[in-house]
Motif scaffolding. Structure first.
Motif, PDB file in Angstrom:
ATOM      1  N   ARG A 146      -4.443   5.274   3.349  1.00  0.00           N
ATOM      2  CA  ARG A 146      -4.683   3.846   3.155  1.00  0.00           C
ATOM      3  C   ARG A 146      -5.737   3.608   2.077  1.00  0.00           C
ATOM      4  N   TYR A 149      -4.154   4.232  -1.427  1.00  0.00           N
ATOM      5  CA  TYR A 149      -3.296   3.125  -1.866  1.00  0.00           C
ATOM      6  C   TYR A 149      -4.115   1.880  -2.186  1.00  0.00           C
ATOM      7  N   ARG A 152      -5.229   1.775  -5.720  1.00  0.00           N
ATOM      8  CA  ARG A 152      -4.210   1.667  -6.764  1.00  0.00           C
ATOM      9  C   ARG A 152      -3.403   0.380  -6.726  1.00  0.00           C
ATOM     10  N   LEU A 160      -1.053  -2.910   2.823  1.00  0.00           N
ATOM     11  CA  LEU A 160      -1.635  -1.573   2.694  1.00  0.00           C
ATOM     12  C   LEU A 160      -1.407  -0.751   3.965  1.00  0.00           C
ATOM     13  N   ILE A 163       2.257   0.360   4.004  1.00  0.00           N
ATOM     14  CA  ILE A 163       2.512   1.407   3.020  1.00  0.00           C
ATOM     15  C   ILE A 163       1.971   2.743   3.505  1.00  0.00           C
TER      16      ILE A 163
END
Length: 236
Positions: A146, A149, A152, A160, A163
């Motif tokens: 987490r 990500y 980015r 988030l 993902i």
């Protein structure tokens, strides 16, 4: 209204930068401390493992993952809690690789410490250390995924979280495919030791399910913490 003179602003900015630099330096030191503990654990686990060739197979991905994690830490260290999570997972994996996952003697340890066997307590018919590590993968690696990500992508907290959860599910499934591929190119005895299915034809499916469950547990925990923090800020 008092006037904020440029010199005062510069001093305030310098103080803020100093605090930020100090915090990052502390994070760096803690990251190095965690790395040192893991290296010590890994070296101990490398001494006379139960099955040397299986130990090597188990560590192939470690030889790739650790340099990547160190590189990411060099760019920007993880939060201390994230580093602790990674350390716990990697140490669990080092223990599993040393004994081979299907032979980790947790029953003998429990017998010495508490006077009973965990297998007898729960009525198990197999060694479940591999199940623990797959669950731990979801719980303990989720925070690092987490964070990476978040660096980015400009996205909401929910996005988030989703993902990072998908990352855990996907990499867990990919690992099972890597295991299957590795078994195809090694001898049968080594392949069975590496897979550690212990006669369970649904072993891979259960492993992915446990990793996914671990990620969901960690995601729920992260969401609750974020909601609690947001509520506290709004109350102030």
């Amino acid at each position: 209204m008092p006037i904020e003179y440029p010199q005062r602003q510069d001093r305030a900015s310098a103080a803020a930068k100093g605090r930020l630099g100090s915090t990052q330096s502390d994070s760096w030191r803690f990251a190095l401390f965690c790395l040192g503990i893991y290296i010590g654990c890994w070296l101990l686990a490398a001494v006379e493992p139960y099955h040397r060739r299986d130990w090597l197979l188990e560590n192939l991905l470690v030889f790739i993952a650790i340099p990547y994690v160190v590189f990411q830490q060099w760019k920007c260290p993880f939060r201390p809690a994230t580093n602790v999570s990674l350390l716990l997972f990697l140490c669990l994996h080092a223990v599993g690789a040393h004994f081979t996952y299907s032979e980790v003697p947790y029953d003998a340890w429990a017998q010495k410490l508490a006077g009973y066997r965990i297998t007898d307590l729960f009525g198990w018919d197999r060694n479940h250390f591999d199940r623990l590590v797959h669950l731990a993968y979801g719980v303990l690696v989720f925070p690092a995924a987490r964070e990476l990500y978040a660096r980015r992508a400009v996205a909401s907290e929910l996005t988030l979280t989703l993902i990072a959860t998908q990352f855990i599910v996907a990499t867990s499934a990919a690992y099972e495919l890597i295991e299957w591929g590795a078994v195809l190119v090694v001898d049968q005895d080594l392949g069975m030791a590496y897979l550690g299915i212990q006669g369970d034809v649904w072993d891979a499916h259960k492993d992915v399910l446990l990793a996914s469950a671990g990620a969901i547990i960690s995601a729920v925990g992260a969401s609750v913490r974020h909601a609690t923090s947001a509520h506290s800020r709004s109350s102030d």
